[in-house]
Design a protein around this motif. Structure first.
Motif, PDB file in Angstrom:
ATOM      1  N   ASN A 163      33.137  48.950 129.521  1.00 38.78           N
ATOM      2  CA  ASN A 163      32.628  47.880 130.371  1.00 38.78           C
ATOM      3  C   ASN A 163      31.205  48.143 130.861  1.00 38.78           C
ATOM      4  N   ALA A 182      28.444  47.246 129.860  1.00 38.30           N
ATOM      5  CA  ALA A 182      27.554  46.092 129.780  1.00 38.30           C
ATOM      6  C   ALA A 182      27.608  45.216 131.032  1.00 38.30           C
ATOM      7  N   ARG A 183      28.648  45.358 131.823  1.00 38.70           N
ATOM      8  CA  ARG A 183      28.757  44.511 133.014  1.00 38.70           C
ATOM      9  C   ARG A 183      27.858  44.981 134.147  1.00 38.70           C
ATOM     10  N   TRP A 184      27.332  46.222 134.045  1.00 44.02           N
ATOM     11  CA  TRP A 184      26.523  46.766 135.120  1.00 44.02           C
ATOM     12  C   TRP A 184      25.040  46.581 134.854  1.00 44.02           C
ATOM     13  N   LYS A 185      24.299  46.364 135.914  1.00 49.85           N
ATOM     14  CA  LYS A 185      22.838  46.366 135.832  1.00 49.85           C
ATOM     15  C   LYS A 185      22.345  47.761 135.486  1.00 49.85           C
TER      16      LYS A 185
END
Length: 243
Positions: free
Chosen positions: A42, A44-47
Motif C-alpha cells: 500500500n 502508493a497511498r502515502w505522500k
C-alpha cells in the motif's frame, strides 16, 4: 486537501488514523520506526514515509529533517507511543516536543494522551533521571499540547484520549472500540469548525477536563523549561546540539 504527518503509523491507532485520512483524499506522510513494517503493497497511498526510532535522540532529529523536506504540514498527529519501556518519557513526551520545535509550525497539532495521565506526577526531576512512568509521560504530553495551544497564534493544539483499544499496545482484551479510538484525532485534523478551536482535551469527540496541572500556566512553563534543558532545543527552535 491537507498534507498531514502521522507518527507511529506502522500499525494500531496510527495506522488507522493514517488510513482514514488517506481515504478522505489527504496527502499523508507516515512515520515508522522500521520501513520494512510497511511492506504491505500500500505504499502508493502515502505522500511519503519518514523513518526513525523515537527513543533515540539523533533519530528524532533525523525524523524532523526528513519531515521538513516535504515542506510545511497542515497537520501533525503525534501518535507514536510506548507503554512498558524505559523509553516512555523519550518516546511519549520528548519526541513530540523535539519534532514540534524543529519542524515548521503546522496549522494544527494533535497529541495522543491517555486517561492514565490523571495519575501522572508533576515531579519533572523524573524526566532527567529517566524514572518517569507511562502515566507521567502522558501527563507531560497533555501539558505540552495545552502549552502550545496558548503559545502560537495561528496554530491550534489539542490532546486526545483515544480510550483503551485493542491494539498491540492495548492488548486483545481492551474494552474500547478501535474505530472510535482514531475517529477523534482524524476529526480534529480535518474538520473546519472545531470548538474549542484550540486547547481541548478530547475523548470520543467530546471535551473532558484533564489533570489540573496540564492547564496550569506555571506547570506548563516549568515543563517547557525542563524539556529545553533536557534537549538543548528551545520550544521555538534549536539552541544547542542534543546528544
Amino acid at each position: 486537501m491537507a498534507m498531514i504527518l502521522v507518527t507511529g503509523a506502522s500499525s494500531g491507532l496510527g495506522r488507522h488514523t493514517a488510513d482514514a485520512l488517506a481515504d478522505e483524499g489527504h496527502d499523508v506522510v507516515v512515520h515508522v520506526r522500521d520501513p520494512a513494517r510497511l511492506s504491505d503493497g500500500n505504499a502508493a497511498r502515502w505522500k511519503g514515509v519518514v523513518a526513525g526510532d523515537l527513543a533515540v535522540p539523533d533519530e528524532i532529529r533525523a525524523v524532523a529533517r526528513q519531515a521538513r523536506a516535504f515542506g510545511r504540514f497542515d497537520v501533525v498527529v503525534h501518535n507514536a507511543g510506548v507503554l512498558h519501556s524505559p523509553d516512555v518519557s523519550t518516546v511519549n513526551t520528548v519526541a513530540p516536543y523535539v519534532l514540534t520545535a524543529l519542524m515548521d509550525r503546522p496549522a494544527r497539532l494533535v497529541y495522543l494522551s491517555s486517561s492514565m495521565h490523571r495519575t501522572g506526577s508533576t515531579d519533572l526531576a523524573r524526566l532527567s533521571a529517566g524514572t518517569a512512568s507511562y502515566d507521567d509521560s502522558k501527563l507531560w504530553v497533555t501539558t505540552l499540547a495545552l502549552a502550545f495551544a496558548s503559545r502560537w497564534a495561528g496554530t491550534s493544539s489539542h490532546a486526545v484520549d483515544p480510550g483503551w483499544v485493542p491494539t498491540r499496545m492495548g492488548g486483545a482484551g481492551a474494552p474500547d472500540d478501535l474505530a472510535a479510538g482514531h475517529r477523534t484525532q482524524t476529526w480534529l485534523a480535518t474538520h473546519p469548525d472545531v470548538t474549542p478551536r484550540t486547547g481541548g482535551y478530547w475523548h470520543h469527540l467530546r471535551t473532558q477536563t484533564p489533570h489540573p496541572a496540564s492547564q496550569d500556566e506555571g506547570f506548563q512553563a516549568r515543563l517547557l523549561q525542563a524539556l529545553e534543558s533536557h534537549t538543548g532545543i528551545s520550544p521555538d527552535g534549536p539552541a544547542t546540539s542534543w546528544t
